[in-house]
Design a protein around this motif. Sequence first.
Motif, PDB file in Angstrom:
ATOM      1  N   ASP A   1       6.334  -1.429  13.488  1.00  0.00           N
ATOM      2  CA  ASP A   1       7.077  -0.180  13.573  1.00  0.00           C
ATOM      3  C   ASP A   1       6.071   0.960  13.379  1.00  0.00           C
ATOM      4  O   ASP A   1       5.384   1.034  12.356  1.00  0.00           O
ATOM      5  CB  ASP A   1       8.151  -0.124  12.488  1.00  0.00           C
ATOM      6  CG  ASP A   1       8.898   1.195  12.492  1.00  0.00           C
ATOM      7  OD1 ASP A   1       9.867   1.339  13.249  1.00  0.00           O
ATOM      8  OD2 ASP A   1       8.491   2.091  11.721  1.00  0.00           O
ATOM      9  N   VAL A   2       5.982   1.835  14.366  1.00  0.00           N
ATOM     10  CA  VAL A   2       4.889   2.806  14.388  1.00  0.00           C
ATOM     11  C   VAL A   2       4.879   3.701  13.156  1.00  0.00           C
ATOM     12  O   VAL A   2       3.836   3.875  12.494  1.00  0.00           O
ATOM     13  CB  VAL A   2       4.970   3.669  15.669  1.00  0.00           C
ATOM     14  CG1 VAL A   2       3.925   4.782  15.622  1.00  0.00           C
ATOM     15  CG2 VAL A   2       4.777   2.807  16.900  1.00  0.00           C
TER      16      VAL A   2
ATOM     17  N   LEU B   1       1.803   3.286  10.288  1.00  0.00           N
ATOM     18  CA  LEU B   1       0.813   4.349  10.106  1.00  0.00           C
ATOM     19  C   LEU B   1       0.984   5.042   8.754  1.00  0.00           C
ATOM     20  O   LEU B   1       0.006   5.516   8.167  1.00  0.00           O
ATOM     21  CB  LEU B   1       0.917   5.360  11.243  1.00  0.00           C
ATOM     22  CG  LEU B   1       0.568   4.817  12.637  1.00  0.00           C
ATOM     23  CD1 LEU B   1       0.702   5.911  13.678  1.00  0.00           C
ATOM     24  CD2 LEU B   1      -0.832   4.224  12.659  1.00  0.00           C
ATOM     25  N   TYR B   2       2.199   5.083   8.261  1.00  0.00           N
ATOM     26  CA  TYR B   2       2.445   5.711   6.961  1.00  0.00           C
ATOM     27  C   TYR B   2       1.774   4.912   5.840  1.00  0.00           C
ATOM     28  O   TYR B   2       1.024   5.457   5.026  1.00  0.00           O
ATOM     29  CB  TYR B   2       3.944   5.815   6.714  1.00  0.00           C
ATOM     30  CG  TYR B   2       4.319   6.317   5.341  1.00  0.00           C
ATOM     31  CD1 TYR B   2       4.157   7.661   4.996  1.00  0.00           C
ATOM     32  CD2 TYR B   2       4.857   5.454   4.382  1.00  0.00           C
ATOM     33  CE1 TYR B   2       4.502   8.127   3.741  1.00  0.00           C
ATOM     34  CE2 TYR B   2       5.209   5.914   3.123  1.00  0.00           C
ATOM     35  CZ  TYR B   2       5.036   7.251   2.797  1.00  0.00           C
ATOM     36  OH  TYR B   2       5.379   7.710   1.554  1.00  0.00           O
TER      37      TYR B   2
ATOM     38  N   ALA C   1       4.541  -0.604  22.873  1.00  0.00           N
ATOM     39  CA  ALA C   1       4.690   0.629  23.648  1.00  0.00           C
ATOM     40  C   ALA C   1       4.588   1.863  22.759  1.00  0.00           C
ATOM     41  O   ALA C   1       4.052   2.897  23.173  1.00  0.00           O
ATOM     42  CB  ALA C   1       6.034   0.618  24.384  1.00  0.00           C
ATOM     43  N   GLY C   2       5.081   1.767  21.528  1.00  0.00           N
ATOM     44  CA  GLY C   2       5.053   2.902  20.603  1.00  0.00           C
ATOM     45  C   GLY C   2       3.635   3.311  20.246  1.00  0.00           C
ATOM     46  O   GLY C   2       3.306   4.507  20.229  1.00  0.00           O
ATOM     47  N   PHE C   3       2.782   2.330  19.959  1.00  0.00           N
ATOM     48  CA  PHE C   3       1.389   2.642  19.648  1.00  0.00           C
ATOM     49  C   PHE C   3       0.666   3.207  20.866  1.00  0.00           C
ATOM     50  O   PHE C   3      -0.136   4.142  20.754  1.00  0.00           O
ATOM     51  CB  PHE C   3       0.657   1.393  19.148  1.00  0.00           C
ATOM     52  CG  PHE C   3       0.926   1.081  17.706  1.00  0.00           C
ATOM     53  CD1 PHE C   3       0.592   1.980  16.717  1.00  0.00           C
ATOM     54  CD2 PHE C   3       1.513  -0.115  17.330  1.00  0.00           C
ATOM     55  CE1 PHE C   3       0.833   1.702  15.376  1.00  0.00           C
ATOM     56  CE2 PHE C   3       1.768  -0.411  16.002  1.00  0.00           C
ATOM     57  CZ  PHE C   3       1.425   0.501  15.017  1.00  0.00           C
ATOM     58  N   LEU C   4       0.931   2.635  22.022  1.00  0.00           N
ATOM     59  CA  LEU C   4       0.271   3.113  23.239  1.00  0.00           C
ATOM     60  C   LEU C   4       0.684   4.540  23.586  1.00  0.00           C
ATOM     61  O   LEU C   4      -0.127   5.318  24.097  1.00  0.00           O
ATOM     62  CB  LEU C   4       0.578   2.173  24.404  1.00  0.00           C
ATOM     63  CG  LEU C   4      -0.053   0.781  24.299  1.00  0.00           C
ATOM     64  CD1 LEU C   4       0.409  -0.088  25.457  1.00  0.00           C
ATOM     65  CD2 LEU C   4      -1.574   0.858  24.262  1.00  0.00           C
TER      66      LEU C   4
END
Length: 256
Positions: A20-21, A25-26, A84-87
Amino acid sequence: MSRLVDDERFFVFDWESVFDVEDYLYFYDDTLRAERTEHQVDVLEQGLAMLSPMRVLDLGCGHGRHALELSRRGHEVVGVDRSAGFLELARKDAAAASLPVEFVEGDMREIAYEEEFDRVICLFDVFGVHRDEENLDVLRRMARALRPGGRACLDVRNRDWIVRALLPMTVMQKGQDLMIDRHVFDPISGRLLDSRIMVRDGKTREARFSVRLYSFTELRALCASVGLRVIDAFGTWEGEPIHLGHNRMILMVDKE
């Protein structure tokens, strides 16, 4: 009775939850700081003898931190990831910085490049998330993607360190938010199973995943079986040797 076959529960991987993006990252912000990325790319350029602009394949590129930094230094980079979220984030950052990185949504088990790249990188525990035969095929596809004389870097966890120092539970805290990981190592499958609980903004979410862990000698033998020769290896990104006290293995290999 002893268990002589792999237990399917050790092959669990909740992709959407683990990657989960926003949550990823958090919680990993400190690990992914720009200055750490720049240092790691310094090591890649030196260890892979990237003395001039090269064509580089970044497998499991995530939100593109290494791919973007390599592009800033003049390399031609293709990043592949299944998220797809990271890209989406990677493409936005590339556009904002006017960097010509090509980001491809795809599964590393399905790449079909034929001698198109001077260098291949696969970093931060991306290698090992699949089953044994699939991991071996990923190595084979990496070797196939390299031009003759090309080089690659694999960055994985050190199995020997895990077996010696594994804690049953770790907790990462950011303010009032928590990421709790419960670990079990299975010696038959060679996999580390992680049952994760994330508590953020008062909401709780769970994820389970596993990673195949390798000893140095085992991974070196796998590389050799697909025509990749280990030319250097480190236990940290600071260049320290592989050791029971270091939790990583960073292998530099070339295509024989």
